[in-house]
Design a protein around this motif. Structure first.
Motif, PDB file in Angstrom:
ATOM      1  N   TYR A  97     -48.971  15.270 -25.774  1.00 36.94           N
ATOM      2  CA  TYR A  97     -47.689  15.308 -26.673  1.00 36.94           C
ATOM      3  C   TYR A  97     -46.575  15.973 -26.127  1.00 36.94           C
ATOM      4  O   TYR A  97     -45.627  15.919 -26.693  1.00 36.94           O
ATOM      5  CB  TYR A  97     -48.347  16.006 -27.961  1.00 36.94           C
ATOM      6  CG  TYR A  97     -49.557  15.430 -28.520  1.00 36.94           C
ATOM      7  CD1 TYR A  97     -49.478  14.004 -29.098  1.00 36.94           C
ATOM      8  CD2 TYR A  97     -50.749  16.084 -28.561  1.00 36.94           C
ATOM      9  CE1 TYR A  97     -50.421  13.670 -29.573  1.00 36.94           C
ATOM     10  CE2 TYR A  97     -51.806  15.449 -29.126  1.00 36.94           C
ATOM     11  CZ  TYR A  97     -51.782  14.178 -29.504  1.00 36.94           C
ATOM     12  OH  TYR A  97     -52.797  13.816 -30.003  1.00 36.94           O
ATOM     13  N   TRP A  98     -46.427  16.438 -24.908  1.00 33.60           N
ATOM     14  CA  TRP A  98     -45.344  16.935 -24.290  1.00 33.60           C
ATOM     15  C   TRP A  98     -45.524  16.390 -22.800  1.00 33.60           C
ATOM     16  O   TRP A  98     -45.055  14.869 -22.732  1.00 33.60           O
ATOM     17  CB  TRP A  98     -45.372  18.354 -24.129  1.00 33.60           C
ATOM     18  CG  TRP A  98     -45.197  18.998 -25.589  1.00 33.60           C
ATOM     19  CD1 TRP A  98     -46.141  19.657 -26.469  1.00 33.60           C
ATOM     20  CD2 TRP A  98     -43.911  19.278 -26.267  1.00 33.60           C
ATOM     21  NE1 TRP A  98     -45.697  19.948 -27.509  1.00 33.60           N
ATOM     22  CE2 TRP A  98     -44.211  19.666 -27.474  1.00 33.60           C
ATOM     23  CE3 TRP A  98     -42.733  19.052 -25.925  1.00 33.60           C
ATOM     24  CZ2 TRP A  98     -43.185  20.135 -28.548  1.00 33.60           C
ATOM     25  CZ3 TRP A  98     -41.690  19.200 -26.687  1.00 33.60           C
ATOM     26  CH2 TRP A  98     -42.167  19.770 -28.004  1.00 33.60           C
ATOM     27  N   THR A  99     -45.437  17.088 -21.897  1.00 32.96           N
ATOM     28  CA  THR A  99     -45.123  16.503 -20.443  1.00 32.96           C
ATOM     29  C   THR A  99     -46.246  16.902 -19.451  1.00 32.96           C
ATOM     30  O   THR A  99     -46.870  18.039 -19.666  1.00 32.96           O
ATOM     31  CB  THR A  99     -43.999  16.919 -20.049  1.00 32.96           C
ATOM     32  OG1 THR A  99     -43.927  18.258 -19.616  1.00 32.96           O
ATOM     33  CG2 THR A  99     -42.791  16.473 -20.878  1.00 32.96           C
ATOM     34  N   ARG A 100     -46.444  16.351 -18.419  1.00 34.09           N
ATOM     35  CA  ARG A 100     -47.409  16.609 -17.489  1.00 34.09           C
ATOM     36  C   ARG A 100     -46.920  17.975 -16.731  1.00 34.09           C
ATOM     37  O   ARG A 100     -47.882  18.738 -16.385  1.00 34.09           O
ATOM     38  CB  ARG A 100     -47.490  15.590 -16.444  1.00 34.09           C
ATOM     39  CG  ARG A 100     -48.636  15.849 -15.383  1.00 34.09           C
ATOM     40  CD  ARG A 100     -48.923  14.676 -14.109  1.00 34.09           C
ATOM     41  NE  ARG A 100     -49.723  13.718 -15.190  1.00 34.09           N
ATOM     42  CZ  ARG A 100     -50.949  13.747 -15.142  1.00 34.09           C
ATOM     43  NH1 ARG A 100     -51.835  14.883 -14.489  1.00 34.09           N
ATOM     44  NH2 ARG A 100     -51.650  12.781 -15.731  1.00 34.09           N
ATOM     45  N   GLU A 101     -45.687  18.264 -16.592  1.00 37.13           N
ATOM     46  CA  GLU A 101     -45.219  19.508 -15.831  1.00 37.13           C
ATOM     47  C   GLU A 101     -45.696  20.632 -16.726  1.00 37.13           C
ATOM     48  O   GLU A 101     -45.906  21.754 -16.157  1.00 37.13           O
ATOM     49  CB  GLU A 101     -43.641  19.236 -15.965  1.00 37.13           C
ATOM     50  CG  GLU A 101     -43.030  20.735 -15.131  1.00 37.13           C
ATOM     51  CD  GLU A 101     -41.607  20.634 -15.075  1.00 37.13           C
ATOM     52  OE1 GLU A 101     -41.114  21.422 -14.299  1.00 37.13           O
ATOM     53  OE2 GLU A 101     -40.880  19.404 -15.400  1.00 37.13           O
ATOM     54  N   ILE A 102     -45.567  20.431 -17.898  1.00 42.25           N
ATOM     55  CA  ILE A 102     -46.011  21.730 -18.835  1.00 42.25           C
ATOM     56  C   ILE A 102     -47.565  21.759 -18.908  1.00 42.25           C
ATOM     57  O   ILE A 102     -48.121  23.075 -18.615  1.00 42.25           O
ATOM     58  CB  ILE A 102     -45.553  21.329 -20.312  1.00 42.25           C
ATOM     59  CG1 ILE A 102     -44.127  21.458 -20.633  1.00 42.25           C
ATOM     60  CG2 ILE A 102     -46.156  22.262 -21.395  1.00 42.25           C
ATOM     61  CD1 ILE A 102     -43.528  20.984 -22.066  1.00 42.25           C
ATOM     62  N   ALA A 103     -48.046  20.511 -18.892  1.00 44.06           N
ATOM     63  CA  ALA A 103     -49.747  20.778 -18.688  1.00 44.06           C
ATOM     64  C   ALA A 103     -50.126  21.298 -17.235  1.00 44.06           C
ATOM     65  O   ALA A 103     -51.080  22.143 -17.504  1.00 44.06           O
ATOM     66  CB  ALA A 103     -50.294  19.557 -19.107  1.00 44.06           C
ATOM     67  N   ASP A 104     -49.558  20.908 -16.480  1.00 41.90           N
ATOM     68  CA  ASP A 104     -49.954  21.308 -15.063  1.00 41.90           C
ATOM     69  C   ASP A 104     -49.511  22.860 -14.909  1.00 41.90           C
ATOM     70  O   ASP A 104     -49.899  23.486 -13.751  1.00 41.90           O
ATOM     71  CB  ASP A 104     -49.021  20.444 -13.863  1.00 41.90           C
ATOM     72  CG  ASP A 104     -49.872  19.201 -13.894  1.00 41.90           C
ATOM     73  OD1 ASP A 104     -51.019  18.986 -14.339  1.00 41.90           O
ATOM     74  OD2 ASP A 104     -49.329  18.580 -13.392  1.00 41.90           O
ATOM     75  N   SER A 105     -48.681  23.521 -15.543  1.00 38.25           N
ATOM     76  CA  SER A 105     -48.334  24.736 -15.730  1.00 38.25           C
ATOM     77  C   SER A 105     -49.259  25.825 -16.347  1.00 38.25           C
ATOM     78  O   SER A 105     -49.182  27.030 -16.447  1.00 38.25           O
ATOM     79  CB  SER A 105     -46.980  25.264 -16.069  1.00 38.25           C
ATOM     80  OG  SER A 105     -46.021  24.138 -15.289  1.00 38.25           O
ATOM     81  N   ILE A 106     -50.302  25.356 -17.044  1.00 40.25           N
ATOM     82  CA  ILE A 106     -51.465  26.101 -17.695  1.00 40.25           C
ATOM     83  C   ILE A 106     -52.516  26.570 -16.658  1.00 40.25           C
ATOM     84  O   ILE A 106     -53.101  25.845 -16.083  1.00 40.25           O
ATOM     85  CB  ILE A 106     -51.860  25.479 -18.778  1.00 40.25           C
ATOM     86  CG1 ILE A 106     -50.609  24.940 -19.776  1.00 40.25           C
ATOM     87  CG2 ILE A 106     -53.018  26.022 -19.448  1.00 40.25           C
ATOM     88  CD1 ILE A 106     -51.067  24.153 -21.118  1.00 40.25           C
ATOM     89  N   VAL A 107     -52.509  27.773 -16.625  1.00 39.62           N
ATOM     90  CA  VAL A 107     -53.646  28.270 -15.678  1.00 39.62           C
ATOM     91  C   VAL A 107     -54.503  29.201 -16.482  1.00 39.62           C
ATOM     92  O   VAL A 107     -54.244  29.950 -17.487  1.00 39.62           O
ATOM     93  CB  VAL A 107     -52.865  29.187 -14.567  1.00 39.62           C
ATOM     94  CG1 VAL A 107     -51.924  28.211 -13.650  1.00 39.62           C
ATOM     95  CG2 VAL A 107     -52.083  30.357 -15.023  1.00 39.62           C
ATOM     96  N   GLN A 108     -55.754  29.504 -15.799  1.00 40.29           N
ATOM     97  CA  GLN A 108     -57.005  30.342 -16.312  1.00 40.29           C
ATOM     98  C   GLN A 108     -56.555  31.787 -15.851  1.00 40.29           C
ATOM     99  O   GLN A 108     -56.355  32.114 -14.960  1.00 40.29           O
ATOM    100  CB  GLN A 108     -58.023  29.865 -15.939  1.00 40.29           C
ATOM    101  CG  GLN A 108     -59.435  30.618 -16.633  1.00 40.29           C
ATOM    102  CD  GLN A 108     -60.665  30.182 -16.056  1.00 40.29           C
ATOM    103  OE1 GLN A 108     -60.752  29.331 -15.173  1.00 40.29           O
ATOM    104  NE2 GLN A 108     -61.735  30.757 -16.723  1.00 40.29           N
TER     105      GLN A 108
END
Length: 483
Positions: A80-91
């Motif tokens: 629902y947003w962008t891959r760049e946002i998703a790829d910046s989510i870290v554990q």
């Protein structure tokens, strides 16, 4: 002349979204991608709602609520947003507990928690498996009469240490208590247990910047410093909004404002059925919190083994009243290391968060309020000394926020950090049945709270709105053709 923040808006939009919390932002973006004309109105000068930040001299940037969310955020942001946002989510890999009952570290997922319960707390493996399976199978349509306390009593009778381990993080994450429905605990707990706790690398400022860019790419008309004063109806249906003294027509509205403010202030109870108003009046607002923001001096770093999240308490047992008490015994620390914002100055920061009641702060005189904030800062530094030695000599900036602070910046009733209690979700979902074209999305019912819950609720509501507009358009066309 004062600036006109609604200059050059259209006379009419398909949808007006009131408020730019994560639910409002996601609803606006999803609807615009579906081809709807969308006006997003935010009363503050920044987007994000509670997902926000502030800056202080010395290069310090404090995140208000960037503390942790389930892995489901990756999928939702990618879709629902962008891959760049998703790829910046870290554990976050080092979650710590330190209290009179136990002291331990965990990656906060099912495998690790299962091993802790079996090996450290001596709970039978079959009991642990059955508990996790039961929590995982819970859904909104289950029996809502069972409380979280009753759930724990069934699986772990007399084990206050186990209850503390399982409950403290979820209370911090969304305001849950032992008295709330068990499903509101089980669903959220299972989401975290899937893969652990995650956060956004780059900070909330980068997240909201990327979301704003995507909103503009999708065609959303984004307006800040726009205070929506009224939702106007015609023949019981949504007709327009009045904002900054200007009336703008629309086919539908998504309110990301507080549930009670939406019903009683923006619309008015005279436009709803008596039974609905009675149910809305019974909705309890969730608690708020106090936070102490502490920035270390530029050359002072905190060792990463201190942890990412630390649930610290001096209380002998887990009790809801102790968590909300002005006599603070429990604090949750979020540690921010330089890699939180790898492109910025290398800074270490600590945010201490404590659940709180709005009335405990709202009733203070101005002098009492200032003194209470100063005392909170001092006692928090005292408590942090255990984990960050000589912290007073090493800290560069200390600042306090209270429930009154959250109310001031978000207009949230009673400064509530997590919207409403569980019963708020049913009332929120029933609004379109009362006022066609009006929808609500936000932090309600515990399940739909926190970052992931807010984003997903925004998606659910946006699909409802799109269907409503499509149906209304078809009905209008049929009416015109029959003339």
């Amino acid at each position: 002349m004062p600036k006109d923040f609604l200059k050059d808006t259209q006379d009419e939009y398909d949808v007006v979204v009131i408020g730019s919390g994560l639910a409002g932002l996601t609803a606006a973006n999803t609807l615009a991608r579906q081809g709807r004309s969308v006006l997003l109105c935010e009363q503050h000068y920044k987007l994000g709602g509670m997902a926000t930040w502030f800056k202080r001299p010395g290069g310090h940037i404090f995140d208000i609520s960037l503390h942790g969310f389930p892995i489901g955020m990756i999928k939702s942001c990618k879709r629902y947003w962008t891959r760049e946002i998703a790829d910046s989510i870290v554990q976050l890999k080092n979650i710590r507990f330190d209290n009179p009952m136990f002291s331990l570290s965990t990656t906060f997922n099912r495998d690790d928690f299962s091993q802790l319960l079996i090996q450290e707390f001596n709970v039978p493996e079959a009991t642990v498996k059955e508990f996790f399976d039961t929590a995982r199978s819970m859904n909104f349509y289950d029996d809502q009469g069972t409380t979280t306390k009753q759930l724990f009593d069934k699986f772990f009778p007399g084990r206050e240490d186990v209850v503390r381990l399982l409950m403290e993080p979820i209370t911090y994450a969304n305001g849950s208590t032992l008295e709330d429905p068990a499903i509101s605990y089980g669903i959220v707990f299972s989401n975290f247990m899937s893969k652990g706790v995650f956060t956004f690398q780059g900070g909330t400022d980068r997240l909201i910047k990327l979301m704003h860019e995507d909103l503009k790419k999708s065609g959303v008309d984004v307006r800040i410093n726009v205070d929506v004063e009224k939702i106007n109806l015609e023949n019981g249906r949504v007709q327009s909004i009045t904002a900054n003294g200007k009336t703008i027509k629309c086919k539908s509205i998504v309110s990301n404002s507080n549930l009670k403010l939406t019903i009683f202030d923006l619309v008015g109870e005279q436009h709803f059925d008596k039974k609905f108003i009675e149910d809305a009046q019974e909705v309890r607002l969730n608690n708020s919190s106090t936070q102490v923001y502490m920035a270390m001096k530029p050359d002072e770093q905190i060792p990463e083994e201190t942890g990412d999240l630390l649930f610290s308490s001096a209380a002998p047992a887990f009790r809801t009243d102790l968590l909300l008490s002005r006599d603070i015994t429990s604090r949750t620390y979020s540690f921010y290391y330089p890699q939180t914002r790898p492109e910025g100055r290398p800074r270490s920061l600590v945010v201490s968060s404590t659940n709180a009641r709005f009335e405990d702060w709202a009733k203070l005189s101005e002098d009492e309020y200032k003194a209470s904030k100063a005392d909170l800062a001092e006692t928090t530094l005292d408590a942090l000394e255990k984990y960050v030695p000589n912290v007073r000599e090493r800290v560069d900036h200390v600042e306090v926020s209270t429930p009154k602070t959250f109310q001031r910046y978000t207009k949230h009733a009673l400064g509530s950090s997590f919207g409403t209690k569980f019963e708020g979700l049913a009332v929120s979902r029933a609004i379109p049945e009362q006022v066609p074209g009006l929808y609500h999305a936000g932090s309600v019912g515990i399940i739909m709270s926190g970052w992931l819950g807010a984003i997903n609720y925004g998606v659910i509501v946006s699909n409802d709105v799109d269907s409503y507009i499509m149906k209304s358009s078809t009905q209008s066309q049929l009416a015109d053709s029959s003339k």
